[in-house]
Write an enzyme that holds these catalytic residues in place. Structure first.
Site, PDB file in Angstrom:
ATOM      1  N   ASP A  76      33.290  38.805  38.291  1.00  0.00           N
ATOM      2  CA  ASP A  76      34.523  38.114  38.970  1.00  0.00           C
ATOM      3  C   ASP A  76      33.828  38.108  40.367  1.00  0.00           C
ATOM      4  OD1 ASP A  76      37.240  37.523  39.936  1.00  0.00           O
ATOM      5  OD2 ASP A  76      36.939  39.199  41.175  1.00  0.00           O
ATOM      6  N   GLU A 157      33.490  33.500  35.211  1.00  0.00           N
ATOM      7  CA  GLU A 157      34.824  32.838  35.563  1.00  0.00           C
ATOM      8  C   GLU A 157      34.645  31.313  35.839  1.00  0.00           C
ATOM      9  OE1 GLU A 157      37.519  34.280  38.546  1.00  0.00           O
ATOM     10  OE2 GLU A 157      35.625  34.885  39.721  1.00  0.00           O
ATOM     11  N   ASP A 253      39.026  43.910  41.678  1.00  0.00           N
ATOM     12  CA  ASP A 253      37.923  43.018  41.465  1.00  0.00           C
ATOM     13  C   ASP A 253      37.317  43.610  40.295  1.00  0.00           C
ATOM     14  OD1 ASP A 253      38.288  41.550  43.784  1.00  0.00           O
ATOM     15  OD2 ASP A 253      36.853  42.604  44.887  1.00  0.00           O
TER      16      ASP A 253
END
Length: 360
Positions: A76, A157, A253
């Site tokens: 992330d 992502e 996170d």
């Protein structure tokens, strides 16, 4: 392909041969292996700070086998922490140089245009920009190389960086909101270099036989990975995730990175099931084609297998278009297109005596 004789390398002496320039000495950052196909020269700086760089493209015959494994790491990306991994690690961002840049830019703006002092100030500002870019590139290379060495398949992502860093100023008819705050966010996104990180990580894992699986980043930071409850209230703060449904708490996170890993595994399993289904359908079509070819009776297109319950009819020798075969007991069917179609012996010429016994 270009003529290989025009581009040669000499690793022992640190030289490269280029068309019209001949042999040029250079400092190799690594040993160059393979046939040289392309050399690109780039210049940085000017005057006494001028430097030249050569990017060498080579062709190698080595083939890396692709690894058919599920992703083992989710990442992330962010600003407070540059990257959070599903293993629980937090990567601190590279220290920014905004104050130094601001000081050098002010020095340039205070100098008179066209003066020697302004030229020197511009040169110092250019050198600082170059140092920051090199420092960021080196830091990203170290980080991505470490990740690629430890993980073959990574889930990352899929961020729309261009849209996220677009200007929020708007137009005169429709002015934007919170422009100053969003400009700071845009500056942080561009300084973080998320796109360069994804590019380096992608080609490095591909060199090792792996790949990067891009997943949808929507709601990964506020969806509970335990009970799948999605709500904005789950994200209590920048660093804390607390599910209002089941009470699960975790670093926000790291929690998002583990959601990304779960989505990457789901994509991998879906692709694998699709590939297995496609292979099964292809093998079924091939077996059906083979079975249909086995049902063909003869070159004249007649069917060998008679309908269920129907008794075979023997033809008399006097009937026209018959064929007699000695030595074996077979039923001879009626002549079609000038050829008699015998079961198991298609295309035999009509009215010809054939003896199929071995040795006769």
């Amino acid at each position: 392909m270009p003529d290989p004789l025009q581009r040669e390398r000499d690793n022992a002496n640190g030289r490269v041969k280029l068309p019209k320039l001949g042999w040029l000495r250079l400092r190799l950052s690594q040993q160059v292996e393979g046939a040289v196909r392309k050399v690109s020269l780039a210049r940085e700086g000017s005057a006494r700070h001028e430097r030249w760089f050569a990017s060498i493209q080579v062709e190698r015959s080595q083939t890396v086998q692709a690894l058919d494994v599920a992703p083992t790491l989710g990442i992330d990306l962010g600003l407070a922490a540059f990257a959070a991994t599903s293993e629980g690690a937090l990567v601190a961002p590279l220290a920014a140089q905004h104050e130094r840049l601001r000081r050098h830019q002010r020095s340039v703006s205070r100098k008179k245009k066209g003066s020697s002092r302004r030229k020197k100030a511009v040169s110092r500002l250019r050198t600082l920009h170059r140092k920051i870019a090199h420092r960021r590139s080196d830091w990203l290379h170290e980080l991505t190389t470490d990740l690629a060495d430890r993980h073959a398949v990574v889930a990352l992502e899929d961020l729309r960086i261009k849209n996220m860093s677009a200007s929020a100023r708007g137009t005169a008819a429709q002015p934007g909101k919170n422009v100053r705050q969003k400009s700071g966010l845009k500056r942080g996104i561009t300084d973080a270099a998320w796109g360069e990180f994804a590019r380096q990580l992608t080609y490095k894992v591909q060199w090792r036989g792996g790949r990067v699986i891009l997943v949808d980043a929507a709601y990964t930071s506020r969806t509970c990975r335990v009970c799948a409850h999605e709500r904005a209230d789950n994200r209590k703060s920048q660093a804390l995730f607390a599910c209002v449904a089941c009470g699960h708490t975790e670093n926000a996170d790291v929690h998002a990175a583990r959601n990304i890993l779960a989505r990457g595994i789901a994509i991998f399993e879906a692709e694998r099931q699709h590939a297995l289904s496609a292979d099964a359908a292809a093998s079924k079509d091939a077996s059906n084609t083979t079975l249909a070819a086995g049902h063909a009776a003869s070159a004249c297109g007649g069917a060998v297998r008679r309908p269920r319950g129907e008794k075979p009819r023997r033809l008399s020798p006097g009937e026209a278009g018959t064929h007699r075969i000695k030595g074996i007991g077979v039923s001879v069917l009626q002549e079609t297109s000038g050829h008699a179609c015998a079961a198991g012996f298609p295309g035999l010429p009509a009215r010809e005596e054939v003896n199929l016994r071995s040795g006769l």
